[in-house]
Design a protein around this motif. Structure first.
Motif, PDB file in Angstrom:
ATOM      1  N   GLY A 218       0.803  -1.216   0.000  1.00 14.80           N
ATOM      2  CA  GLY A 218       0.000   0.000   0.000  1.00 14.80           C
ATOM      3  C   GLY A 218       0.832   1.261   0.000  1.00 14.80           C
ATOM      4  N   VAL A 219       1.851   1.332   0.875  1.00 15.29           N
ATOM      5  CA  VAL A 219       2.677   2.532   0.969  1.00 15.29           C
ATOM      6  C   VAL A 219       3.537   2.701  -0.284  1.00 15.29           C
ATOM      7  CG1 VAL A 219       4.536   3.646   2.256  1.00 15.29           C
ATOM      8  CG2 VAL A 219       2.682   2.491   3.484  1.00 15.29           C
ATOM      9  N   ALA A 220       4.144   1.612  -0.748  1.00 16.77           N
ATOM     10  CA  ALA A 220       4.988   1.707  -1.946  1.00 16.77           C
ATOM     11  C   ALA A 220       4.175   2.141  -3.161  1.00 16.77           C
ATOM     12  CB  ALA A 220       5.658   0.357  -2.206  1.00 16.77           C
ATOM     13  N   GLY A 221       2.997   1.533  -3.336  1.00 18.96           N
ATOM     14  CA  GLY A 221       2.163   1.926  -4.468  1.00 18.96           C
ATOM     15  C   GLY A 221       1.721   3.370  -4.390  1.00 18.96           C
ATOM     16  N   ALA A 222       1.339   3.824  -3.193  1.00 21.50           N
ATOM     17  CA  ALA A 222       0.875   5.205  -3.036  1.00 21.50           C
ATOM     18  C   ALA A 222       1.974   6.204  -3.363  1.00 21.50           C
ATOM     19  CB  ALA A 222       0.371   5.420  -1.602  1.00 21.50           C
ATOM     20  N   TRP A 223       3.180   5.957  -2.848  1.00 31.47           N
ATOM     21  CA  TRP A 223       4.246   6.926  -3.095  1.00 31.47           C
ATOM     22  C   TRP A 223       4.721   6.901  -4.540  1.00 31.47           C
ATOM     23  CZ3 TRP A 223       5.727  11.338  -2.372  1.00 31.47           C
ATOM     24  CH2 TRP A 223       7.019  11.773  -2.656  1.00 31.47           C
ATOM     25  N   LEU A 224       4.717   5.748  -5.173  1.00 32.19           N
ATOM     26  CA  LEU A 224       5.150   5.689  -6.568  1.00 32.19           C
ATOM     27  C   LEU A 224       4.215   6.487  -7.471  1.00 32.19           C
ATOM     28  CD1 LEU A 224       6.304   1.963  -6.973  1.00 32.19           C
ATOM     29  CD2 LEU A 224       7.722   4.017  -7.116  1.00 32.19           C
TER      30      LEU A 224
ATOM     31  N   ALA B  69       6.357  -2.830 -10.000  1.00 33.24           N
ATOM     32  CA  ALA B  69       5.986  -2.757  -8.590  1.00 33.24           C
ATOM     33  C   ALA B  69       4.498  -2.484  -8.403  1.00 33.24           C
ATOM     34  CB  ALA B  69       6.810  -1.686  -7.879  1.00 33.24           C
ATOM     35  N   VAL B  70       3.886  -1.719  -9.303  1.00 29.13           N
ATOM     36  CA  VAL B  70       2.458  -1.439  -9.177  1.00 29.13           C
ATOM     37  C   VAL B  70       1.609  -2.429  -9.973  1.00 29.13           C
ATOM     38  CG1 VAL B  70       2.817   0.997  -8.715  1.00 29.13           C
ATOM     39  CG2 VAL B  70       2.537   0.231 -11.077  1.00 29.13           C
ATOM     40  N   THR B  71       2.231  -3.148 -10.903  1.00 26.70           N
ATOM     41  CA  THR B  71       1.476  -4.119 -11.692  1.00 26.70           C
ATOM     42  C   THR B  71       1.216  -5.402 -10.914  1.00 26.70           C
ATOM     43  OG1 THR B  71       2.416  -3.259 -13.747  1.00 26.70           O
ATOM     44  CG2 THR B  71       1.459  -5.461 -13.833  1.00 26.70           C
ATOM     45  N   VAL B  72       2.216  -5.878 -10.186  1.00 22.55           N
ATOM     46  CA  VAL B  72       2.093  -7.163  -9.490  1.00 22.55           C
ATOM     47  C   VAL B  72       0.925  -7.186  -8.502  1.00 22.55           C
ATOM     48  CG1 VAL B  72       3.248  -8.722  -7.877  1.00 22.55           C
ATOM     49  CG2 VAL B  72       4.501  -7.798  -9.839  1.00 22.55           C
TER      50      VAL B  72
ATOM     51  N   LEU C  14      -5.086   3.722  -0.088  1.00 24.82           N
ATOM     52  CA  LEU C  14      -5.954   4.893  -0.141  1.00 24.82           C
ATOM     53  C   LEU C  14      -5.611   5.905   0.947  1.00 24.82           C
ATOM     54  CD1 LEU C  14      -9.387   3.201  -0.914  1.00 24.82           C
ATOM     55  CD2 LEU C  14      -8.062   4.668  -2.438  1.00 24.82           C
ATOM     56  N   THR C  15      -5.444   5.427   2.182  1.00 22.48           N
ATOM     57  CA  THR C  15      -5.148   6.357   3.272  1.00 22.48           C
ATOM     58  C   THR C  15      -3.772   6.989   3.111  1.00 22.48           C
ATOM     59  OG1 THR C  15      -4.360   4.497   4.624  1.00 22.48           O
ATOM     60  CG2 THR C  15      -6.651   5.157   4.900  1.00 22.48           C
ATOM     61  N   SER C  16      -2.791   6.217   2.653  1.00 19.07           N
ATOM     62  CA  SER C  16      -1.441   6.765   2.462  1.00 19.07           C
ATOM     63  C   SER C  16      -1.402   7.730   1.292  1.00 19.07           C
ATOM     64  CB  SER C  16      -0.440   5.634   2.228  1.00 19.07           C
ATOM     65  OG  SER C  16      -0.465   4.700   3.278  1.00 19.07           O
ATOM     66  N   ARG C  17      -2.106   7.410   0.245  1.00 20.33           N
ATOM     67  CA  ARG C  17      -2.086   8.240  -0.953  1.00 20.33           C
ATOM     68  C   ARG C  17      -2.622   9.639  -0.672  1.00 20.33           C
ATOM     69  NH1 ARG C  17      -5.258   9.665  -5.315  1.00 20.33           N
ATOM     70  NH2 ARG C  17      -4.201   9.665  -7.348  1.00 20.33           N
ATOM     71  N   ILE C  18      -3.642   9.728   0.162  1.00 19.45           N
ATOM     72  CA  ILE C  18      -4.209  11.033   0.494  1.00 19.45           C
ATOM     73  C   ILE C  18      -3.161  11.919   1.169  1.00 19.45           C
ATOM     74  CG2 ILE C  18      -5.900  12.194   1.952  1.00 19.45           C
ATOM     75  CD1 ILE C  18      -7.779   9.847   1.450  1.00 19.45           C
ATOM     76  N   VAL C  19      -2.427  11.343   2.122  1.00 17.41           N
ATOM     77  CA  VAL C  19      -1.406  12.124   2.828  1.00 17.41           C
ATOM     78  C   VAL C  19      -0.279  12.518   1.885  1.00 17.41           C
ATOM     79  CG1 VAL C  19       0.280  12.081   4.694  1.00 17.41           C
ATOM     80  CG2 VAL C  19      -1.967  11.063   5.028  1.00 17.41           C
ATOM     81  N   PHE C  20       0.203  11.571   1.086  1.00 19.58           N
ATOM     82  CA  PHE C  20       1.274  11.885   0.148  1.00 19.58           C
ATOM     83  C   PHE C  20       0.832  12.955  -0.850  1.00 19.58           C
ATOM     84  CE2 PHE C  20       3.049   7.343   0.746  1.00 19.58           C
ATOM     85  CZ  PHE C  20       3.792   7.777   1.826  1.00 19.58           C
ATOM     86  N   LEU C  21      -0.411  12.871  -1.279  1.00 24.71           N
ATOM     87  CA  LEU C  21      -0.919  13.813  -2.270  1.00 24.71           C
ATOM     88  C   LEU C  21      -1.033  15.219  -1.695  1.00 24.71           C
ATOM     89  CD1 LEU C  21      -2.084  14.165  -5.115  1.00 24.71           C
ATOM     90  CD2 LEU C  21      -4.332  13.620  -4.176  1.00 24.71           C
TER      91      LEU C  21
END
Length: 560
Positions: free
Chosen positions: A82-88, A308-311, A170-177
């Motif tokens: 979740g975190v890796a996908g959100a930051w990428l 990394a996001v495809t797998v 979802l939760t990580s992506r909001i913060v990174f965004l």
């Protein structure tokens, strides 16, 4: 001035006491939510305790260790993906980034038990993966090579991680965004390398969001029974069923359920502790729309980011869709069979009824908070929303005990005063399933609607009432139209989760009452997973609609 002050105080007192039904309503709803827990506690602590030595010696040590290990592995897996996908997708530009920004949410449409059935078939000896290995290297039997066993605790952790990581994403992506790219850009201008920026700055900033997402994941992991049972992982949830059904011990099942409840409380307390003093705010609202450019990844780094996001998407969504889509394509006649039609109708009616009731109760609770404006009422409303923290097994088992006692009480009174037997009114009925799902998913509806209310001007309903509108009129003419998107979102979320719900439905459903979820479960229990293909596809399609809407909202945000 003194008279005016006293008038103001009396006015406050009048307004506060003008809605006595608010207190009664919130107390009643909170009591209903706690009813299953109180019933379980009554059974667990007032029994003879004859099964406790057996449970302590033979059941609890292994089940508790397995559950804790599974929770740990799932937390690591979902946190990483979740975190890796959100930051990428937020911090870097690479091929197909926009596509995977929303595709990473798709595994939410797959219930864990469907993923377990699909993974077991896909990675079986006769499945495509091992078949390709034998063809590629010339192997002829399982003794010629080693392949990891999906029917194990690590295998179950992989399955659950692949379908539950979107909660963390979802939760990580909001913060990174909102903040991550701005902070990272400042740190890089000071000479910090990307790895140091991520570990020293971004993770601490996103920790509250990550903890919140992982807590939701662990709640779903504790709630799971279908995946654990099929993969042969003896968790505490599975032990509740086996103790009750195999040993015929309601008391022992209640005692294990109470132990699970203690584990849930520990998770909630751990979340609160981990999020203490972790609040971050942007300096200005305009900063939400001002993002530094993403770092462009090309060549090998771009391909690595794409992989990394495809797998996660391929494993969490692609494999279940492939397996059950292939099975369903070979059984197209089942889509018009009466059995599947009845299961679909039962699922739609149950989920639709649950959505209507849950949204109505959530609106009543939120309106109660707005009218009363008191801390006790707000606390009671939060208490009424703890159902989502209760595993379906605990909720279903406790509600079963409570409804059985209620039915026996009514039957006893009817026999004594009327000379007739009322039998079982609620126990083993579709109403019991709706009741359980309403309690369990109240938090989803309340949270979605509350987020809409918080976006409204704080005194908009008071302005309507100052123009002569009653509270009911202001709510109907002003608040409800403005809250329509939030209400529809809440209804869709509750509908989808009710369609996927398995644990409570298995315990509470009447004889011969099948939903899509129980139909899939029964076929898998009889080792004929292929026959569950059409029902599984219908579940995926029912869940896919809101997931696609959510993904579309992600693509329309300001960072895209």
């Amino acid at each position: 001035m003194q008279i005016a002050a006293s008038g103001m105080k009396s006015g406050r007192r009048v307004r506060r006491n003008a809605h006595p039904y608010v207190h009664l309503l919130t107390i009643l709803i909170s009591s209903v939510v706690l009813l299953p827990v109180l019933a379980l506690a009554s059974i667990a602590f007032t029994g003879s305790g004859g099964d406790w030595p057996h449970l302590v010696t033979n059941v609890l040590p292994g089940a508790t260790w397995t559950t804790l290990l599974l929770l740990f592995l799932v937390a690591i897996g979902t946190g990483t993906m979740g975190v890796a996908g959100a930051w990428l997708v937020v911090g870097y530009e690479f091929p197909l980034r926009r596509l995977f920004a929303w595709a990473l949410v798709l595994p939410l449409a797959i219930p864990p038990y469907l993923a377990a059935y699909a993974f077991a078939e896909f990675f079986h000896f006769t499945g495509p993966v091992q078949g390709a290995l034998r063809w590629l290297f010339g192997f002829t039997s399982p003794r010629d090579y080693w392949f990891p066993d999906i029917r194990s605790t690590p295998g179950a952790a992989v399955v659950l991680s692949c379908v539950l990581y979107p909660y963390v994403y979802l939760t990580s992506r909001i913060v990174f965004l909102m903040q991550g790219r701005n902070i990272a850009d400042v740190a890089r201008t000071l000479g910090a390398r990307p790895a140091k920026v991520f570990w020293r700055i971004l993770l601490p900033v996103a920790r509250p969001a990550i903890v919140a997402g992982i807590t939701l994941v662990l709640m779903e992991t504790i709630n799971d029974i279908g995946a654990s049972e099929y993969l042969g992982v003896r968790t505490l949830t599975l032990s509740v069923f086996t103790t009750w059904l195999n040993r015929g011990s309601l008391e022992g099942a209640a005692q294990i359920a109470m132990l699970m409840l203690v584990l849930v409380v520990i998770l909630l307390l751990a979340e609160q502790w981990a999020r203490r003093k972790q609040r971050f705010h942007t300096g200005r609202a305009t900063h939400l729309k001002m993002h530094p450019p993403r770092l462009r990844l090309s060549g090998a780094k771009g391909i690595a980011a794409l992989m990394a996001v495809t797998v996660p998407v391929l494993f969490g969504f692609g494999i279940p869709l492939y397996v059950f889509g292939r099975y369903a394509a070979r059984r197209l006649d089942q889509f018009v069979s009466p059995e599947l039609g009845h299961a679909l109708l039962n699922s739609v009616v149950t989920a639709g009824t649950t959505s209507l009731i849950t949204v109505a109760v959530a609106l009543a609770l939120i309106n109660a908070v707005r009218l009363a404006r008191s801390r006790p009422i707000a606390l009671l409303v939060r208490l009424a929303s703890i159902g989502y923290a209760l595993p379906g097994t605990i909720l279903g088992l406790g509600l079963l005990f409570a409804l059985a006692r209620f039915d026996n009480l009514i039957d006893g009174l009817a026999r004594a005063h009327l000379g007739v037997s009322t039998g079982l009114l609620l126990t083993g009925s579709a109403a019991a399933v709706v009741f359980a799902c309403t309690i369990r998913f109240m938090a989803l509806a309340e949270g979605a609607i509350r987020s809409g209310v918080e976006k409204l001007p704080p005194h908009i309903d008071e302005a309507a009432r100052s123009l002569g509108q009653s509270p009911a009129q202001s709510a109907g003419k002003v608040l409800l139209p403005l809250l329509k998107p939030a209400i529809l979102t809440a209804a869709v979320l509750v509908f989808v989760d009710t369609v996927k719900e398995l644990s409570a439905t298995i315990l509470l459903r009447p004889f011969g009452f099948n939903t899509l979820a129980t139909s899939v479960y029964e076929n898998a229990s009889r080792a004929v997973v292929a026959d569950a293909g059409p029902a599984a596809i219908l579940i995926i399609l029912a869940a896919l609609i809101p997931v696609v809407l959510l993904s579309g909202a992600l693509m329309r945000d300001q960072e895209a």
